[in-house]
Design a protein around this motif. Structure first.
Motif, mmCIF file in Angstrom:
data_model
loop_
_atom_site.group_PDB
_atom_site.id
_atom_site.type_symbol
_atom_site.label_atom_id
_atom_site.label_comp_id
_atom_site.label_asym_id
_atom_site.label_seq_id
_atom_site.Cartn_x
_atom_site.Cartn_y
_atom_site.Cartn_z
ATOM 1 N N ALA A 138 75.064 43.143 40.228
ATOM 2 C CA ALA A 138 74.621 43.412 41.593
ATOM 3 C C ALA A 138 74.177 44.868 41.590
ATOM 4 C CB ALA A 138 75.747 43.186 42.588
ATOM 5 N N ASP A 139 72.883 45.074 41.666
ATOM 6 C CA ASP A 139 72.267 46.400 41.630
ATOM 7 C C ASP A 139 72.140 46.870 43.082
ATOM 8 O OD1 ASP A 139 70.636 48.611 41.357
ATOM 9 O OD2 ASP A 139 68.989 47.542 40.392
ATOM 10 N N CYS A 140 73.031 47.772 43.498
ATOM 11 C CA CYS A 140 73.207 48.092 44.917
ATOM 12 C C CYS A 140 72.648 49.448 45.314
ATOM 13 C CB CYS A 140 74.696 48.092 45.257
ATOM 14 S SG CYS A 140 75.514 46.538 44.906
ATOM 15 N N GLU A 141 71.822 49.409 46.368
ATOM 16 C CA GLU A 141 71.329 50.645 46.969
ATOM 17 C C GLU A 141 71.333 50.547 48.498
ATOM 18 O OE1 GLU A 141 68.022 52.593 45.246
ATOM 19 O OE2 GLU A 141 68.699 52.193 43.201
ATOM 20 N N LEU A 142 72.265 49.768 49.044
ATOM 21 C CA LEU A 142 72.392 49.702 50.501
ATOM 22 C C LEU A 142 72.813 51.046 51.077
ATOM 23 C CD1 LEU A 142 74.204 46.291 51.044
ATOM 24 C CD2 LEU A 142 71.812 46.817 51.476
ATOM 25 N N HIS A 143 73.664 51.742 50.367
ATOM 26 C CA HIS A 143 74.203 53.029 50.822
ATOM 27 C C HIS A 143 73.135 54.122 50.865
ATOM 28 C CE1 HIS A 143 73.990 53.199 46.514
ATOM 29 N NE2 HIS A 143 73.913 54.506 46.645
ATOM 30 N N ALA A 144 72.026 53.918 50.195
ATOM 31 C CA ALA A 144 70.996 54.959 50.074
ATOM 32 C C ALA A 144 69.969 54.891 51.201
ATOM 33 C CB ALA A 144 70.296 54.838 48.724
ATOM 34 N N SER A 201 80.601 32.741 35.571
ATOM 35 C CA SER A 201 79.993 34.054 35.413
ATOM 36 C C SER A 201 80.882 35.153 35.984
ATOM 37 C CB SER A 201 78.625 34.091 36.087
ATOM 38 O OG SER A 201 78.761 33.862 37.464
ATOM 39 N N GLN A 202 80.639 36.358 35.535
ATOM 40 C CA GLN A 202 81.302 37.534 36.087
ATOM 41 C C GLN A 202 80.221 38.449 36.642
ATOM 42 O OE1 GLN A 202 83.116 40.140 33.146
ATOM 43 N NE2 GLN A 202 82.149 38.956 31.534
ATOM 44 N N MET A 203 80.568 39.161 37.719
ATOM 45 C CA MET A 203 79.588 40.038 38.326
ATOM 46 C C MET A 203 80.069 41.479 38.247
ATOM 47 S SD MET A 203 77.492 39.849 41.879
ATOM 48 C CE MET A 203 78.777 40.218 43.030
ATOM 49 N N ILE A 204 79.178 42.328 37.757
ATOM 50 C CA ILE A 204 79.425 43.762 37.708
ATOM 51 C C ILE A 204 78.570 44.388 38.800
ATOM 52 C CG2 ILE A 204 79.223 45.859 36.328
ATOM 53 C CD1 ILE A 204 79.565 44.078 33.829
ATOM 54 N N THR A 205 79.220 45.026 39.763
ATOM 55 C CA THR A 205 78.526 45.667 40.870
ATOM 56 C C THR A 205 78.317 47.127 40.530
ATOM 57 O OG1 THR A 205 79.421 44.106 42.469
ATOM 58 C CG2 THR A 205 78.678 46.223 43.333
ATOM 59 N N LEU A 206 77.075 47.569 40.578
ATOM 60 C CA LEU A 206 76.710 48.938 40.241
ATOM 61 C C LEU A 206 76.178 49.624 41.497
ATOM 62 C CD1 LEU A 206 74.828 48.009 36.972
ATOM 63 C CD2 LEU A 206 77.131 48.909 37.141
ATOM 64 N N ILE A 207 76.850 50.704 41.917
ATOM 65 C CA ILE A 207 76.507 51.396 43.150
ATOM 66 C C ILE A 207 76.070 52.811 42.813
ATOM 67 C CG2 ILE A 207 77.363 52.188 45.395
ATOM 68 C CD1 ILE A 207 79.375 49.820 45.243
ATOM 69 N N GLY A 208 74.824 53.126 43.103
ATOM 70 C CA GLY A 208 74.300 54.448 42.794
ATOM 71 C C GLY A 208 72.813 54.500 43.067
ATOM 72 N N LYS A 209 72.136 55.362 42.326
ATOM 73 C CA LYS A 209 70.683 55.522 42.496
ATOM 74 C C LYS A 209 70.064 55.869 41.133
ATOM 75 C CE LYS A 209 67.061 56.036 45.350
ATOM 76 N NZ LYS A 209 66.245 54.880 45.294
ATOM 77 N N ASP A 228 75.303 60.118 41.606
ATOM 78 C CA ASP A 228 74.369 59.610 42.612
ATOM 79 C C ASP A 228 74.935 59.656 44.022
ATOM 80 O OD1 ASP A 228 72.649 59.022 40.527
ATOM 81 O OD2 ASP A 228 73.170 56.896 40.478
ATOM 82 N N LEU A 229 76.243 59.659 44.122
ATOM 83 C CA LEU A 229 76.887 59.542 45.430
ATOM 84 C C LEU A 229 77.399 60.866 45.981
ATOM 85 C CD1 LEU A 229 78.812 56.252 44.651
ATOM 86 C CD2 LEU A 229 76.710 56.497 45.986
ATOM 87 N N GLY A 230 77.218 61.954 45.247
ATOM 88 C CA GLY A 230 77.648 63.265 45.736
ATOM 89 C C GLY A 230 78.950 63.763 45.132
ATOM 90 N N GLY A 231 79.357 63.203 44.009
ATOM 91 C CA GLY A 231 80.550 63.675 43.305
ATOM 92 C C GLY A 231 81.773 62.792 43.540
ATOM 93 N N LEU A 232 82.857 63.173 42.872
ATOM 94 C CA LEU A 232 84.090 62.386 42.949
ATOM 95 C C LEU A 232 84.682 62.364 44.346
ATOM 96 C CD1 LEU A 232 85.845 63.299 39.582
ATOM 97 C CD2 LEU A 232 84.738 61.155 40.221
#
Length: 164
Positions: free
Chosen positions: A89-95, A39-47, A153-157
């Protein structure tokens, strides 16, 4: 799949330490892959934008949004028959603004609580969002085929550049 069935990782504080909680329920997804598949994992970081993309492109109306401070493991069932099925990987640890507190050494049977020893060595106090970003770099990045940061979601580039 319910939100509880897809919850994979969460950060917790308590008992004088920081913990990674590994939830085993989502591993049931992996049992549906033949052994010869890789399998391959795509990690998505945002909200919000991340959730919109996941709903529109892969999971439709049944999509259950992750909660701040969690990582959910999801599978694209349309790829199960491919040589490389896709996991997300649906990530919201940063939020997260604060880590939920654990007041007991006992855990449910499907959760393994692991102390985050590398946090002890840090000379500075890190907030929950910073811990999430470090976790992405140390744990999820090596497991990921692709990492998507949702700049809106993260505040820009500039914010994404700072995370990187």
């Amino acid at each position: 799949m319910s939100r509880l069935d897809s919850m994979w990782l969460s950060l917790r504080a308590g008992l004088g330490d920081l913990f990674l909680q590994e939830h085993h329920r989502p591993y049931g997804i992996l049992n549906r892959f033949p052994q010869e598949q890789s399998s391959q994992m795509i990690t998505l970081i945002g909200k919000q934008t991340k959730n919109l993309v996941m709903r529109k492109l892969w999971f439709g109306r049944d999509f259950q949004e992750a909660v701040e401070g969690e990582v959910h493991l999801r599978a694209n069932v349309e790829t199960f028959s491919h040589v490389s099925p896709v996991l997300f990987a649906d990530c919201e640890l940063h939020a997260s603004y604060a880590l939920p507190f654990v007041d007991s050494k006992r855990c449910p049977n499907d959760i393994v609580r692991r102390p985050m020893l590398w946090c002890r060595k840090s000379s500075q106090q890190l907030n929950a969002a910073e811990l999430g970003q470090i976790f992405y770099a140390k744990v999820l990045a090596p497991l990921s085929t692709v990492i998507c940061f949702f700049a809106d979601d993260l505040g820009g580039l500039a914010a994404v550049a700072q995370i990187l």
